[in-house]
Design an enzyme around this catalytic site. Sequence first.
Site, short mmCIF file in Angstrom:
data_model
loop_
_atom_site.label_atom_id
_atom_site.label_comp_id
_atom_site.label_asym_id
_atom_site.label_seq_id
_atom_site.Cartn_x
_atom_site.Cartn_y
_atom_site.Cartn_z
N ARG A 17 0.73 -1.31 0.01
CA ARG A 17 -0.03 0.02 -0.16
C ARG A 17 0.87 1.30 0.00
O ARG A 17 0.32 2.34 0.00
CB ARG A 17 -1.05 -0.15 1.16
N SER A 18 2.15 1.06 0.03
CA SER A 18 3.01 2.13 0.05
C SER A 18 2.60 3.16 -1.15
O SER A 18 2.76 4.38 -1.18
CB SER A 18 4.47 1.76 0.04
N LYS A 67 15.16 -6.63 3.27
CA LYS A 67 15.39 -5.51 4.31
C LYS A 67 16.85 -5.59 4.79
O LYS A 67 17.86 -4.80 5.37
CB LYS A 67 14.40 -5.63 5.29
N ASP A 103 10.22 1.59 11.09
CA ASP A 103 8.99 1.12 11.70
C ASP A 103 8.90 1.51 13.12
O ASP A 103 7.70 1.60 13.33
CB ASP A 103 9.29 -0.50 11.44
N GLY A 131 10.74 -10.65 16.25
CA GLY A 131 11.09 -10.46 14.86
C GLY A 131 11.42 -9.02 14.50
O GLY A 131 11.79 -8.35 15.34
N ALA A 133 9.92 -6.39 13.36
CA ALA A 133 8.92 -5.52 13.93
C ALA A 133 9.30 -5.16 15.50
O ALA A 133 9.51 -3.95 15.95
CB ALA A 133 7.67 -5.68 13.72
N ARG A 154 7.80 -17.08 21.16
CA ARG A 154 7.59 -18.54 21.23
C ARG A 154 9.00 -19.11 21.36
O ARG A 154 9.27 -20.21 22.02
CB ARG A 154 6.75 -19.00 20.00
N ALA A 157 15.21 -18.38 22.63
CA ALA A 157 16.61 -17.76 22.28
C ALA A 157 16.51 -16.72 21.48
O ALA A 157 17.31 -15.69 21.30
CB ALA A 157 17.03 -19.14 21.77
N GLY A 238 -2.33 -1.80 13.43
CA GLY A 238 -1.19 -1.41 12.93
C GLY A 238 -1.12 -0.37 11.47
O GLY A 238 -0.17 -0.07 11.24
P1 ATR Z 1 8.57 -9.77 11.53
O1 ATR Z 1 9.90 -9.33 11.14
O2 ATR Z 1 7.29 -8.96 10.57
O3 ATR Z 1 8.28 -8.85 12.81
P2 ATR Z 1 9.22 -12.54 11.65
O4 ATR Z 1 10.49 -12.16 11.82
O5 ATR Z 1 8.54 -13.51 10.67
O6 ATR Z 1 8.25 -11.15 11.27
O7 ATR Z 1 8.53 -12.68 13.30
C1 ATR Z 1 7.31 -13.22 13.28
C2 ATR Z 1 6.95 -13.45 14.88
O8 ATR Z 1 5.84 -14.04 15.02
C3 ATR Z 1 8.11 -14.05 15.77
O9 ATR Z 1 8.19 -13.71 16.78
C4 ATR Z 1 7.54 -15.62 15.68
O10 ATR Z 1 7.91 -16.28 16.71
P3 ATR Z 1 9.11 -17.28 16.46
O11 ATR Z 1 10.41 -16.32 16.83
O12 ATR Z 1 9.05 -18.17 17.73
O13 ATR Z 1 9.17 -18.00 15.20
C5 ATR Z 1 5.98 -15.21 15.85
N1 ATR Z 1 5.20 -16.46 15.64
C6 ATR Z 1 4.68 -16.66 14.46
N2 ATR Z 1 3.85 -17.61 14.29
C7 ATR Z 1 3.56 -17.89 15.59
C8 ATR Z 1 2.90 -19.01 16.41
N3 ATR Z 1 1.99 -19.85 15.65
N4 ATR Z 1 2.88 -18.94 17.72
C9 ATR Z 1 3.71 -17.97 18.42
N5 ATR Z 1 4.53 -17.25 17.66
C10 ATR Z 1 4.35 -17.05 16.66
#
Ligand code: ATR
Length: 274
Positions: A17-18, A67, A103, A131, A133, A154, A157, A238
């Site tokens: 949408r940018s 990125k 962001d 992640g 964000a 989740r 680490a 968001g």
């Molecule tokens: P972004 O860079 O946009 O923040 P990302 O790097 O893909 O996206 O991160 C997605 C986030 O959603 C991560 O924190 C991920 O957790 P993990 O680090 O354990 O992968 C979280 N996430 C995605 N699916 C999930 C799920 N089913 N349950 C819990 N956390 C989830």
Amino acid sequence: MTTKKAAIIGSPVAHSRSPLIHGHWLKQHGIDGDYARIDVPADGFNDFIRDFHAQGFTGGNVTLPHKVNAYNACDRLTDGAKAIGAVNTIWFEDGLLCGDNTDGVGYVADLDDAFPGWSDATRNMIVLGAGGAARGILFALHARGLKNITLVNRTRARAEAVASPYPSVTVTDWQGMALSEADLIINTTSLGMKGQPPLDISLDALKPSCIVSDIIYVPTETDFLRAARQRGLRTRNGLGMLLHQAVPGFARWFGVTPRVTPELRAMIEADIGA
Ligand code: ATR
């Protein structure tokens, strides 16, 4: 006068949408400019960026999967980009490729819009997810002097790695969150996004003054936000972060600092189909 050109670079970019956001501002300010979509395949960034300036572009936005490629390609980086390790906004200075990550500052600017004075009343924060964000938001909250953050993810680490530059950020698991102390809780995970399972946490313990935010904007109200709203809590999706992260790029490429107005917000909401 030559048309100033910027672009969103990613793959896929058709859904971005940018172009709508920047197109709106170009028109509003009567600028002779253009904002294009450029699909660059995952392994093509370095070849593409080499000619970007020579093709007449003043800069652009960078999205998935580039990125980190953009971060690596930049000659100069802002402190934010360095802290986050990824770049979403690029421009040229003295012929050098410069990069920022807007962001997190976009997230904070949107809260300023929605809840003036919110940061004065915010002591404890919970960030869900680790992640890119989450990295940006952590950086921007710190820059605002807000340091008391609990990070939950989740994959623990990953949270520990994200938290490591910040001594005041603690990592815990979903069971260990002190929800009753939170003034702000932020979902940065993909849970609740269209096509993903919902983020399912009990909001029972939250205090009535807590702000509940979700960086997801499709759908415009996730189950998590709906549950919070139904409890009478203040909520924010968001969309404002998306709009505000665009401001610094536009200012750099086109020389005017644009505003995020209700009109712009309504236009993007209509596009999402809210
Ligand atoms: P972004 O860079 O946009 O923040 P990302 O790097 O893909 O996206 O991160 C997605 C986030 O959603 C991560 O924190 C991920 O957790 P993990 O680090 O354990 O992968 C979280 N996430 C995605 N699916 C999930 C799920 N089913 N349950 C819990 N956390 C989830």
